[in-house]
Design an enzyme around this catalytic site. Sequence first.
Site, PDB file in Angstrom:
ATOM      1  N   LYS A 193      47.099  63.875  28.905  1.00  0.00           N
ATOM      2  CA  LYS A 193      48.212  62.957  29.140  1.00  0.00           C
ATOM      3  C   LYS A 193      48.995  62.762  27.849  1.00  0.00           C
ATOM      4  O   LYS A 193      48.442  62.407  26.819  1.00  0.00           O
ATOM      5  CB  LYS A 193      47.712  61.597  29.614  1.00  0.00           C
ATOM      6  CG  LYS A 193      48.859  60.629  29.902  1.00  0.00           C
ATOM      7  CD  LYS A 193      48.407  59.195  30.099  1.00  0.00           C
ATOM      8  CE  LYS A 193      48.296  58.417  28.813  1.00  0.00           C
ATOM      9  NZ  LYS A 193      49.581  58.112  28.134  1.00  0.00           N
ATOM     10  N   GLY A 245      44.832  57.594  18.979  1.00  0.00           N
ATOM     11  CA  GLY A 245      45.693  56.430  19.169  1.00  0.00           C
ATOM     12  C   GLY A 245      45.171  55.264  18.356  1.00  0.00           C
ATOM     13  O   GLY A 245      44.485  55.460  17.345  1.00  0.00           O
ATOM     14  N   SER A 246      45.482  54.075  18.807  1.00  0.00           N
ATOM     15  CA  SER A 246      45.124  52.907  18.008  1.00  0.00           C
ATOM     16  C   SER A 246      43.641  52.574  18.141  1.00  0.00           C
ATOM     17  O   SER A 246      42.992  52.928  19.130  1.00  0.00           O
ATOM     18  CB  SER A 246      45.949  51.698  18.462  1.00  0.00           C
ATOM     19  OG  SER A 246      45.508  51.292  19.741  1.00  0.00           O
ATOM     20  N   THR A 247      43.125  51.888  17.142  1.00  0.00           N
ATOM     21  CA  THR A 247      41.723  51.478  17.176  1.00  0.00           C
ATOM     22  C   THR A 247      41.460  50.530  18.350  1.00  0.00           C
ATOM     23  O   THR A 247      40.430  50.628  19.027  1.00  0.00           O
ATOM     24  CB  THR A 247      41.343  50.808  15.837  1.00  0.00           C
ATOM     25  OG1 THR A 247      41.512  51.790  14.803  1.00  0.00           O
ATOM     26  CG2 THR A 247      39.915  50.323  15.834  1.00  0.00           C
ATOM     27  N   ALA A 248      42.425  49.659  18.639  1.00  0.00           N
ATOM     28  CA  ALA A 248      42.241  48.705  19.736  1.00  0.00           C
ATOM     29  C   ALA A 248      42.044  49.434  21.067  1.00  0.00           C
ATOM     30  O   ALA A 248      41.108  49.139  21.816  1.00  0.00           O
ATOM     31  CB  ALA A 248      43.457  47.776  19.807  1.00  0.00           C
ATOM     32  N   GLY A 250      41.198  52.557  21.456  1.00  0.00           N
ATOM     33  CA  GLY A 250      39.962  53.343  21.338  1.00  0.00           C
ATOM     34  C   GLY A 250      38.742  52.536  21.758  1.00  0.00           C
ATOM     35  O   GLY A 250      37.867  53.027  22.465  1.00  0.00           O
ATOM     36  N   GLU A 267      40.071  59.481  17.466  1.00  0.00           N
ATOM     37  CA  GLU A 267      40.816  59.598  16.215  1.00  0.00           C
ATOM     38  C   GLU A 267      41.765  58.424  16.200  1.00  0.00           C
ATOM     39  O   GLU A 267      42.761  58.409  16.927  1.00  0.00           O
ATOM     40  CB  GLU A 267      41.539  60.948  16.196  1.00  0.00           C
ATOM     41  CG  GLU A 267      41.812  61.451  14.800  1.00  0.00           C
ATOM     42  CD  GLU A 267      43.116  60.937  14.264  1.00  0.00           C
ATOM     43  OE1 GLU A 267      43.091  59.827  13.685  1.00  0.00           O
ATOM     44  OE2 GLU A 267      44.141  61.605  14.436  1.00  0.00           O
ATOM     45  N   CYS A 301      48.753  58.219  11.317  1.00  0.00           N
ATOM     46  CA  CYS A 301      47.547  57.402  11.205  1.00  0.00           C
ATOM     47  C   CYS A 301      46.928  57.521   9.817  1.00  0.00           C
ATOM     48  O   CYS A 301      46.273  56.607   9.344  1.00  0.00           O
ATOM     49  CB  CYS A 301      46.543  57.791  12.280  1.00  0.00           C
ATOM     50  SG  CYS A 301      46.360  59.558  12.427  1.00  0.00           S
ATOM     51  N   GLU A 398      47.444  48.023   9.850  1.00  0.00           N
ATOM     52  CA  GLU A 398      48.208  49.250  10.019  1.00  0.00           C
ATOM     53  C   GLU A 398      49.599  48.913  10.557  1.00  0.00           C
ATOM     54  O   GLU A 398      49.738  48.304  11.613  1.00  0.00           O
ATOM     55  CB  GLU A 398      47.489  50.195  10.989  1.00  0.00           C
ATOM     56  CG  GLU A 398      48.152  51.546  11.079  1.00  0.00           C
ATOM     57  CD  GLU A 398      47.397  52.526  11.986  1.00  0.00           C
ATOM     58  OE1 GLU A 398      46.822  52.074  13.004  1.00  0.00           O
ATOM     59  OE2 GLU A 398      47.386  53.729  11.667  1.00  0.00           O
TER      60      GLU A 398
END
Lengths: 488, 300, 293
Positions: A193, A245-248, A250, A267, A301, A398
Amino acid sequence: MKKTHKIDFSSDWNLAPAPESTTHFKLKDTYDLFINGKFVAPKSGKYFDTINPANEKVLAKVAEANEADIDSAVKAARKAYDTVWSKLSGKERGKYIYRIARIIQERAREFAVVETLNGGKAIRESRDVDVPLAAAHFFYYAGWADKLEYAFPNRKPKALGVAGQIIPWNFPLLMAAWKIAPALAAGNTVVIKSSETTPLTAYLLAEVIQEAGLPAGVVNIVSGAGLTGSFIVNHPDVDKIAFTGSTAVGKIIMKAIAGTPKKSTMELGGKAANIIFEDAALDQAVEGIVNGIFFNQGHVCCAGSRLYVQESVFDVVVQKLKDRMNSLNVGDPLDKNTDIGAINSKKQLETIAKYIEIGKNEGAEMYQPSCDLPSKGFWCRPTIFTKVSQSNRIAQEEIFGPVLAIQTFRTVDEVIEKANNTPYGLSAGVWTDKGSKIFNMTSQMRAGVVWANTFNKFDPASPFGGYKESGFGREGGVHGLEAYLKFE
Amino acid sequence: MKQIDFSNSPRIDQVGIEDRIARITARSIKKESKMQGLLMALNMIDLTTLEGADTEEKVKQLCFKAHHLHDDIPGLPTTAAVCVYPNFVKLAVNELKGTGVKVAAVATAFPSGQSSAEIKLLDTKMAVDNGADEVDMVISRGKFHSGDYNFVFDEIAMIKEACGKNVRLKVILETGEIGTLDKVRQASDIAMYAGADFIKTSTGKIKPAATLPVTLVMLEAIRDYYYKTGIMIGMKPAGGISTSKLALQYLLMVKETLGGKWLTNEYFRFGASSLANDVLLQIAKQQSGIYQSNDYFSKV
Amino acid sequence: MSRIEVLKTYKIYIGGSFPRTESGRYYPLIANKKTVANMCLSSVKDFRNAVVAARGAQGGWSHKTAYNRCQILYRIAEVLEGRKAQFVEELELQGSTKAKAQQEVDLSIDRLIYYAGWCDKYTQLYSTVNPVSGSFFNFSVPEPTGVVSVFAPQKSGLLGLVTQIASIIAGGNTCVVLAAEQLALCAVTFAEVLATSDVPGGVVNILTGNQTELLTQFAAHKDVNAILYCGKDAEMIAKIQDLAIENLKRVVIREDGDYFDEKHESPYLIFDFQETKTTWHPIEVIAGAGAGY
């Protein structure tokens, strides 16, 4: 600070506009989902507009996949895996992947222009970085397809099955390549996606995959926002989730797949320290700072967003940095002379603007070069903050934009402590003329990639990925294969 | 004056320099900015002949060309200077009277610099006394390599003194013999602090002559010197620049490193013999839209 | 009247060009008791010239990026694929059946792609960071041996030749190859493929001629770093080993057999022509904890 003489960068001689031509190809009005080797209308019946962030004009309508669409995509991938792909020799698989690499090279200029139109990044970058690297990634992993036994001796590597992949908006084609190439080389089939703001090059890639004659269903490409992604994550017949993508987000994905047999690689975000010692080649370090934070408008990132400068050279480094910023061109991403293009979306621009306000309110000192910005579209001047302390939010969170937080340090001990003082651990940079110091620093940095006297370099042969909350698993190199294999 | 330790010049990272150059050469200089740049480049050329076979006739032809670059195209500038051996200075000064084209003379046992201080001084005096506007000297590379930086410094200072205030001194580092970019930076610093008005890459007799990376290192040295002193030192890449495209890249590099003030022949020169005609070809192409042939442009 | 066919002149390949042998000599290539072509009977001087070309090309070739070498080998495969028919025809001329010839050409293409893939991978698998005691970063990497002289397999004119060349140049070496004496047509045509595939001149040099005549210089030439012999002749092998001692040339012996076998696809074939280089670099230990890898 000693008084220094300022350089005047105004000039009567200025670069005329040099826009890259867009006449050698035509975008379609509508992009359908790419499932089972064909472009198909979404069962959702829904399409969304995708725009050019440099002028806010609509480029095309793009299909949004719902749960039923994802189910067809996964079924197609499963069938392709069971009936064709898993039965093919590594050699023949490799030849298909080589074909993809070659066709991307042939259509390179078209890919670069579309990437720039849809994402806002400068054509110089999409042409010289994103597209050639994407092709190189396919080229590199194509060669692994028949050599897996050598990569993992005595472990009898086997494909996982169907890989679900979710990629971000900052490097749409390149991230697709990073995900698809190793998955295919390892023998998996794919449902991928693209991001809702930058879906177009993924569909060009779908055309390439068709052109390369890949068996139907081996690669399925869909688009949509987070909800669409969740259908992939939660589909019971997906064996692996690869997410960038973002840590949140993830963490949300990991919660969703906890307790299932799904494997995953993540990642995620970063807040890289870029460290300048007094004995560094300062002019080149300044160039590295610029590449570190202003590459791709800072939508990276691994961006070097925290700068640590040894106090004895702080003034001169900042002066050189400001001078360098004055020769950066901000504007039309299609112009070959543009260094900093458009911010990817309105939402992201708001985030960046919010952090710039926070920085000012926290008492940091801001500098932006004076340059005109276009009236339409989403723009942000390159921005640096001095007088920042470790506890400022702009030094901790970030921002994902062209905003640099600069601090000073005095000793090696101090800078190591500060650099590692973050929940992230994706990358770091070190600048010194002294080799033994480099190796000291690289061994102390808690980060997955350390650049020494350079920054933001990527290569298909080099593994990339994070420590701590920047994620786990590696992409690139022989290490990148492991994420798509199981072993006896 | 505070003693300067030239063994401690800033370090240069060659790979980083190449990265920066790649960004400059990726720039696209088109349309009106190309035309403007080409005219600027013409006006910055030191039209040069430095051969054992030079004759008075050859020098005369060169001087004529310097202010009649291509009379078919109206409004062209002259070159900045002609550059000749000291024995042709008088002739050149005569030929160029009233044209605004300056006369530069190479001196100090050009190109090797292997001679005594007396002879180098005499060489310089001959050029100056005959009316040279500018002197292009070579540094003693042998002494530089053996670490005798004070010798190199003193020699430059001595020649500058011989030139006096009104004759501008260009100091040739001969970067092709210097080896590394660190050393280029070091030699640049020595030359500037010793009194150079210009620093110059090469004699044209050694390969490689001028390159973009070497010139960038020297421009950055000029910038650091300016930060500290406010004094503008000129830059002259010489040799190896024969195409318009490359010349424009040099100009852009100057602009992005030192700003617009350096973009005049007061502070930037090209030492070149064949560049002028290539620039003329490009100007004619820009004006007519048709690619040109060398057959239509006079050689010197 | 039917058209008179133009016959091909088979020449040798040195430094990217196709000269005739400086000796002016030839030998007949005979198949089915008929002379098929007059091949160059290369002399030791041809070999000497080829070594000069190979040495000249070695630095540039080994310093190309691995990715670039990879793409060039892939390009050879692409160009070979486009000229399949000519190779099949030549293999048939030399006595192969059509089916077998087609198989041999197909596999030659795939083998090139196999080795193309290794160019940017073998160092990753076979380099090491060595955990030495002390504050040092210590690592070992393979590096190409240099110039390799090659006696190609006598029984496998195309596939055997391609296997040797691919495994040698994938690792950054350059080579001078003596083609199979009586199966040399494809070797010369393969040189034409190399010449049009972005392979820099001198990386591969191909001679035709007689092994016995060239043996001494192939094995003894002091500017050659390794020699590959494909065959079983004990006397030849002994002589090569003896002559190679002069400059400690690496001697590699491979079989002259069935190159269809998959065992000829292996990174260890690349390793036959690699040296190992180890670098020590200090790690400063200023910040408290001892650094190390």
